[in-house]
Write an enzyme that holds these catalytic residues in place. Structure first.
Site, PDB file in Angstrom:
ATOM      1  N   ASP A  62      21.544  39.496  30.812  1.00  0.00           N
ATOM      2  CA  ASP A  62      21.830  39.149  29.862  1.00  0.00           C
ATOM      3  C   ASP A  62      21.153  38.284  28.848  1.00  0.00           C
ATOM      4  O   ASP A  62      20.848  37.133  29.302  1.00  0.00           O
ATOM      5  CB  ASP A  62      23.342  38.478  29.887  1.00  0.00           C
ATOM      6  CG  ASP A  62      24.340  38.371  28.682  1.00  0.00           C
ATOM      7  OD1 ASP A  62      23.409  38.306  27.551  1.00  0.00           O
ATOM      8  OD2 ASP A  62      25.587  38.187  28.818  1.00  0.00           O
ATOM      9  N   GLY A  99      22.818  45.491  22.277  1.00  0.00           N
ATOM     10  CA  GLY A  99      22.395  46.779  21.353  1.00  0.00           C
ATOM     11  C   GLY A  99      21.495  46.317  20.123  1.00  0.00           C
ATOM     12  O   GLY A  99      21.074  47.173  19.549  1.00  0.00           O
ATOM     13  N   ASP A 124      29.991  41.819  22.207  1.00  0.00           N
ATOM     14  CA  ASP A 124      31.022  41.626  23.024  1.00  0.00           C
ATOM     15  C   ASP A 124      32.345  42.651  22.668  1.00  0.00           C
ATOM     16  O   ASP A 124      33.065  42.231  21.365  1.00  0.00           O
ATOM     17  CB  ASP A 124      31.590  40.324  23.552  1.00  0.00           C
ATOM     18  CG  ASP A 124      30.360  39.849  24.345  1.00  0.00           C
ATOM     19  OD1 ASP A 124      29.327  40.349  24.242  1.00  0.00           O
ATOM     20  OD2 ASP A 124      30.542  38.550  24.629  1.00  0.00           O
TER      21      ASP A 124
HETATM   22  C1  GLA Z   1      27.606  37.734  26.760  1.00  0.00           C
HETATM   23  C2  GLA Z   1      27.761  39.185  27.088  1.00  0.00           C
HETATM   24  C3  GLA Z   1      29.193  39.227  27.925  1.00  0.00           C
HETATM   25  C4  GLA Z   1      29.352  38.207  29.186  1.00  0.00           C
HETATM   26  C5  GLA Z   1      29.073  36.832  28.409  1.00  0.00           C
HETATM   27  C6  GLA Z   1      28.896  35.689  29.696  1.00  0.00           C
HETATM   28  O1  GLA Z   1      28.409  37.279  25.672  1.00  0.00           O
HETATM   29  O2  GLA Z   1      27.563  39.961  26.054  1.00  0.00           O
HETATM   30  O3  GLA Z   1      29.439  40.473  28.420  1.00  0.00           O
HETATM   31  O4  GLA Z   1      28.567  38.534  30.052  1.00  0.00           O
HETATM   32  O5  GLA Z   1      27.895  36.689  27.804  1.00  0.00           O
HETATM   33  O6  GLA Z   1      29.048  34.453  29.149  1.00  0.00           O
END
Ligand code: GLA
Length: 352
Positions: free
Chosen positions: A117, A156, A177
């Protein structure tokens, strides 16, 4: 298919919860329906050891033992991590500068899946470097000799769908998210159809984990949510507390006919047939010449929707199965017409 801790537990996730979730995935029938991966999202990270390997925090006393437990249930296990110096919540560490040590540690613990991430990686790298950063980590994972599914998460950005597969990604997030609301889910879900061409076996568009069962949407909205993900050939990662599920939630998550659409081996994601005034018709081709027509009603009132054979480019009689009513309808020829609830869907499978 699997489950991820983030939507239900955020960073309060613990070892005990993961064990109970693994138990529940088996006892609820989810495992038998195909849910396989149990993913610990952000919130497990602690300090680095003397070898430079990131260790878990006190909520996860023994990661190897936890992985063994999940494996003993016949399931797979995965972890969240980041190429940045800090996690999205800055109190946790990221893998920057320790990419190799961390990959080796994950393999030693027995991980089967890594979600990588972006978070704070923008402090170090430019956007243009993203493909390289992900490719490097994919290579480090491969070099461990353990097969780990690689999930790219950078919301994305930067047309990830064009380079995600080449960078070694098995799936890549296509949006910010998701939240447990109709507005969020529908804005994420309905735009997946534009990316259909990028999905295929081994590399999938990922519109984020499911919110089914988290309480913020109506039952029809959750049915739309699950159907959209299946039509988009998206990974199905449940995001609810599977230790406590209502019959309605289970009925959605265990709908094997919808799961079969999602997992169809052809891997051809659904296409848009029409989109007008909040009404959308998607089709998805399946192995063996069958296909699905999904009638989505995004408006605030129930409605009737129809589609003609010419528009579907088919001729003759078709057998028709309603995948949510779970019943065969009378064979159809020339026209399909259905009543669709507000924010709901009717999904029909057509076959000879
Ligand atoms: C980002 C990701 C989420 C999650 C959070 C965790 O926002 O997009 O899916 O993994 O981090 O902190």
């Amino acid at each position: 298919m699997g489950w991820n801790s983030y939507n239900a537990f955020r960073d309060t996730v613990t070892d005990a919860q993961i064990r109970e979730v693994a138990d529940a995935i088996v006892s609820s029938g989810m495992k038998a329906a195909g849910y396989q991966y149990v993913i610990i999202d952000d919130g497990w990270e602690g300090e680095r050891d003397s070898r430079g390997r990131l260790q878990p925090n006190s909520k996860f006393p023994d990661m190897k033992a936890l992985a063994d437990y999940v494996h003993s249930k016949g399931l797979k296990i995965g972890l969240w991590a980041t190429p940045g110096p800090r996690a999205c919540s800055p109190s946790y560490s990221g893998s920057y500068g320790h990419e190799k040590e961390d990959a080796e540690q994950w393999a030693e613990w027995g991980m089967d899946f890594i979600k990588f991430d972006w978070c704070s990686a923008g402090q170090i790298y430019s956007k243009e470097q993203q493909p390289l950063v992900y490719q490097k980590q994919a290579e480090l994972l491969r070099a461990t000799g353990r097969s780990m599914l690689f999930s790219i998460c950078q919301y994305g950005d930067n047309k990830v769908y064009e380079w995600g597969a080449a960078a070694g990604g098995n799936m890549w997030r296509t949006t910010f998210d998701i939240r447990d609301t109709w507005a969020s889910m529908s804005s994420v879900g309905f735009r997946q159809v534009e990316l259909a061409q990028y999905a295929g076996p081994g590399h999938w568009n990922d519109p984020d984990m499911l919110e089914v069962g988290n309480g913020g949407m109506s039952n029809d909205e959750y049915i739309t949510h699950f159907t959209l993900w299946a039509m988009a050939a998206a990974p199905l990662f449940a995001g609810n507390d599977v230790r406590r599920m209502s019959p309605a939630t289970l009925d959605i998550l265990l709908n094997r006919e919808i799961i079969a659409i999602d997992q169809d081996p052809l891997g051809a994601a659904g296409r848009l047939l029409s989109r007008k005034d909040g009404l959308e018709i998607w089709t998805r081709n399946l192995t063996g010449g069958a296909f699905v027509v999904a009638f989505f009603n995004r408006t605030d009132a129930p409605t009737t929707m129809k589609v003609h054979w010419e528009k579907l480019k088919i001729t003759g009689d078709y057998r028709v199965r309603d995948l949510w009513a779970r019943e065969n309808l009378a064979p159809a020829s020339g026209l399909l017409q259905v009543n669709v609830p507000r924010h709901g869907v009717v999904a029909l499978k057509l076959f000879k």
